[in-house]
Design a protein around this motif. Structure first.
Motif, PDB file in Angstrom:
ATOM      1  N   GLY A  33       0.802  -1.219   0.000  1.00 14.52           N
ATOM      2  CA  GLY A  33       0.000   0.000   0.000  1.00 14.52           C
ATOM      3  C   GLY A  33       0.835   1.269   0.000  1.00 14.52           C
ATOM      4  N   TYR A  34       2.116   1.167  -0.349  1.00 14.96           N
ATOM      5  CA  TYR A  34       2.980   2.344  -0.440  1.00 14.96           C
ATOM      6  C   TYR A  34       4.090   2.073  -1.443  1.00 14.96           C
ATOM      7  CZ  TYR A  34       5.732  -0.363   2.985  1.00 14.96           C
ATOM      8  OH  TYR A  34       6.407  -1.354   3.641  1.00 14.96           O
ATOM      9  N   GLU A  35       4.685   3.165  -1.949  1.00 19.50           N
ATOM     10  CA  GLU A  35       5.792   3.055  -2.897  1.00 19.50           C
ATOM     11  C   GLU A  35       7.121   2.955  -2.159  1.00 19.50           C
ATOM     12  OE1 GLU A  35       5.940   5.556  -6.556  1.00 19.50           O
ATOM     13  OE2 GLU A  35       4.278   6.582  -5.535  1.00 19.50           O
ATOM     14  N   VAL A  36       8.062   2.271  -2.786  1.00 21.55           N
ATOM     15  CA  VAL A  36       9.431   2.191  -2.275  1.00 21.55           C
ATOM     16  C   VAL A  36      10.368   2.567  -3.416  1.00 21.55           C
ATOM     17  CG1 VAL A  36       8.912   0.428  -0.534  1.00 21.55           C
ATOM     18  CG2 VAL A  36       9.651  -0.269  -2.814  1.00 21.55           C
ATOM     19  N   SER A  37      11.574   2.999  -3.077  1.00 21.64           N
ATOM     20  CA  SER A  37      12.528   3.363  -4.126  1.00 21.64           C
ATOM     21  C   SER A  37      13.026   2.103  -4.832  1.00 21.64           C
ATOM     22  CB  SER A  37      13.704   4.139  -3.539  1.00 21.64           C
ATOM     23  OG  SER A  37      14.532   3.274  -2.786  1.00 21.64           O
ATOM     24  N   LYS A  50       7.509  -0.070   7.346  1.00 16.58           N
ATOM     25  CA  LYS A  50       6.985   0.967   6.466  1.00 16.58           C
ATOM     26  C   LYS A  50       7.712   2.299   6.690  1.00 16.58           C
ATOM     27  CE  LYS A  50       2.823   3.470   5.178  1.00 16.58           C
ATOM     28  NZ  LYS A  50       1.383   3.619   5.346  1.00 16.58           N
ATOM     29  N   GLU A  51       7.982   2.633   7.947  1.00 14.64           N
ATOM     30  CA  GLU A  51       8.632   3.911   8.250  1.00 14.64           C
ATOM     31  C   GLU A  51      10.007   4.014   7.596  1.00 14.64           C
ATOM     32  OE1 GLU A  51       7.198   1.982  10.723  1.00 14.64           O
ATOM     33  OE2 GLU A  51       5.396   3.203  10.740  1.00 14.64           O
ATOM     34  N   ARG A  52      10.669   2.898   7.426  1.00 14.49           N
ATOM     35  CA  ARG A  52      12.006   2.892   6.832  1.00 14.49           C
ATOM     36  C   ARG A  52      11.960   2.970   5.301  1.00 14.49           C
ATOM     37  NH1 ARG A  52      15.419   2.511   3.527  1.00 14.49           N
ATOM     38  NH2 ARG A  52      17.417   1.503   3.643  1.00 14.49           N
TER      39      ARG A  52
END
Length: 138
Positions: free
Chosen positions: A11-15, A43-45
């Motif tokens: 549910g979120y993007e990562v590099s 997720k915070e990382r």
């Protein structure tokens, strides 16, 4: 698991760098299902900032620069603002990357003809120099 699968489940993007160098090797080294693996990732990382989070951070920095411009130049804050603007342009521009960025500065006169300049608006241009987006930051 592919990056797009990870992001859909998380549910979120990562590099790309984090995915290729950390997340995928960790996943390959475990026997967890995709769903269970996503639950244990911090997720915070790894989560990249959302469009709204980047805009809010740019506004906070621009506000700081406006407040302090008559007293000193905060080069670190200016560099951070430039970096956030570049990240925004690359991730959220109409065609994701390849666009130009311009920061419009506002000049306010403060007593005795001293000027104070701070970033007020970001403009994202396409390759024909047409404005595709304006973001008021101060």
């Amino acid at each position: 698991m592919m990056k797009i699968e990870f992001e859909a489940l998380a549910g979120y993007e990562v590099s790309v760098s984090d995915y290729d160098n950390i997340i995928e090797p960790m996943y390959m080294a475990t026997e967890l299902s995709k769903e269970d693996f996503v639950k244990v990732i911090c997720k915070e990382r790894f989560a990249l900032k959302s469009r709204e989070e980047i805009i809010q951070e740019m506004k906070e920095i621009a506000g700081h620069l406006k407040k302090t411009c008559d007293h000193f130049t905060d080069i670190e804050a200016e560099e951070k603002l430039k970096g956030l603007a570049e990240e925004y342009k690359e991730r959220f521009g109409p065609y994701k990357g390849g666009f130009l960025l311009n920061t419009r500065y506002t000049l306010e006169h403060l007593g005795e003809c001293r000027g104070c300049s701070y970033p007020a608006e970001l403009e994202i241009y396409n390759s024909e120099y047409h404005t595709t987006e304006k973001i008021k930051i101060a």
